[in-house]
Design a protein around this motif. Sequence first.
Motif, PDB file in Angstrom:
ATOM      1  N   UNK A 161       0.846  -1.183   0.000  1.00 28.12           N
ATOM      2  CA  UNK A 161       0.000   0.000   0.000  1.00 28.12           C
ATOM      3  C   UNK A 161       0.884   1.236   0.000  1.00 28.12           C
ATOM      4  N   UNK A 162       0.485   2.206  -0.756  1.00 30.09           N
ATOM      5  CA  UNK A 162       1.286   3.434  -0.873  1.00 30.09           C
ATOM      6  C   UNK A 162       1.119   4.331   0.340  1.00 30.09           C
ATOM      7  N   UNK A 163      -0.085   4.358   0.904  1.00 34.76           N
ATOM      8  CA  UNK A 163      -0.343   5.214   2.063  1.00 34.76           C
ATOM      9  C   UNK A 163      -1.435   4.578   2.925  1.00 34.76           C
ATOM     10  N   UNK A 164      -1.491   5.020   4.174  1.00 39.17           N
ATOM     11  CA  UNK A 164      -2.460   4.477   5.137  1.00 39.17           C
ATOM     12  C   UNK A 164      -2.770   5.548   6.159  1.00 39.17           C
ATOM     13  N   UNK A 165      -4.035   5.621   6.546  1.00 40.67           N
ATOM     14  CA  UNK A 165      -4.417   6.588   7.570  1.00 40.67           C
ATOM     15  C   UNK A 165      -3.905   6.131   8.931  1.00 40.67           C
TER      16      UNK A 165
END
Length: 372
Positions: A161-165
């Motif tokens: 995944x490129x980004x995550x909250x």
Amino acid sequence: MIVFRYLSREVLVTLSAVSAVLLVIIMSGRFVKFLAQAASGALDPGSLFLIMGFRMPGFLQLILPLGLFLGILLAYGRLYLESEMTVLSATGMSQQRLLAMTLVPATGVALVVAWLSLSLAPQGSMQFQLVLNKQDAMTEFDTLVPGRFQALNDGSRVTYTERMTEDRANLGGVFISEKRLGQDQKDRGISVLVADSGRQEIRPDGNRYLILENGYRYDGSPGQADYRAIKYDTYGVLLARPEISNEVTDRDAMPTSALWGNPEPRAVAELQWRLSLPLLVFIVTLMAVPLSRVNPRQGRFLKLLPAILLYMAYLTILISARGSLEKGKIPLGLGLWWVHGIFLSIGLGLLYWEPLRLKMASRRSMKEMARG
């Protein structure tokens, strides 16, 4: 009393220094191992220091006897090298009296080792097992780290995944590659999923899904031009259901109270092992005092290597006997005590051999002088 305090201080200071070095070396090696597991997603990075804390009593119960053994060798070896022991011997300090003085700090070390082996180390091992069980119950969604490819299910699935909250509720730029297996467990190629975003959803039946949105699925086999591409708006990926287990099966994690009266060979071997560690402290002290005696011309490290080999032989035979006792190859009545008996005899031989040899040499010299 002044001599006793001086000798005790020398032994304990050297013991502390040696034990600290050994602890740092061992824990560094284990920390690197756990760090590698965390990097692969098998462990939560936030629990690394907690795991190391739980494992520390188990390390210390083995480090302290070795630290005491080396501490006596190094401390008393320096005293022999600087002729301080010669002065003490001239004032009536015999090997037996030196041993009696050394056994006082050794008793304190033995009590600490007994506390570690009988109480603290089993509790730490139990908590360590519970942490591992909790880690095994985590889904790949829980261990995912943004910007890193993570292999799961023995490498059959790779997730990115490129980004995550911060609350780990939503993902962005998702990539999943998974091997497709047929009913005959043969490789049917791979499936690749890419999506702009994703989120975790828990259904009423307890199943967890990774819901991907606005992406593509590619099915095919590497090296062949038979790929199939499917565009989707919403796609659900079933995550493995976590199985939380509070069962602790490791023998090191069993409470000592549960081992008393248990006739099973594994329980008997574990109980005798825990009782052997404090006993080990007294026997290595008995061996270390005569082995620390060195000639100033020979140097303080002359007997260090043979002494370490003797200690390693002691510990190796003890561990081997523990394994044989668990398998029923050694009678439960004999247990591990025969190992301690052998090295107790070696320690007594080392303690009394040198004075006996000197006495015999002195008598021989007196006879030769009388003949002359």
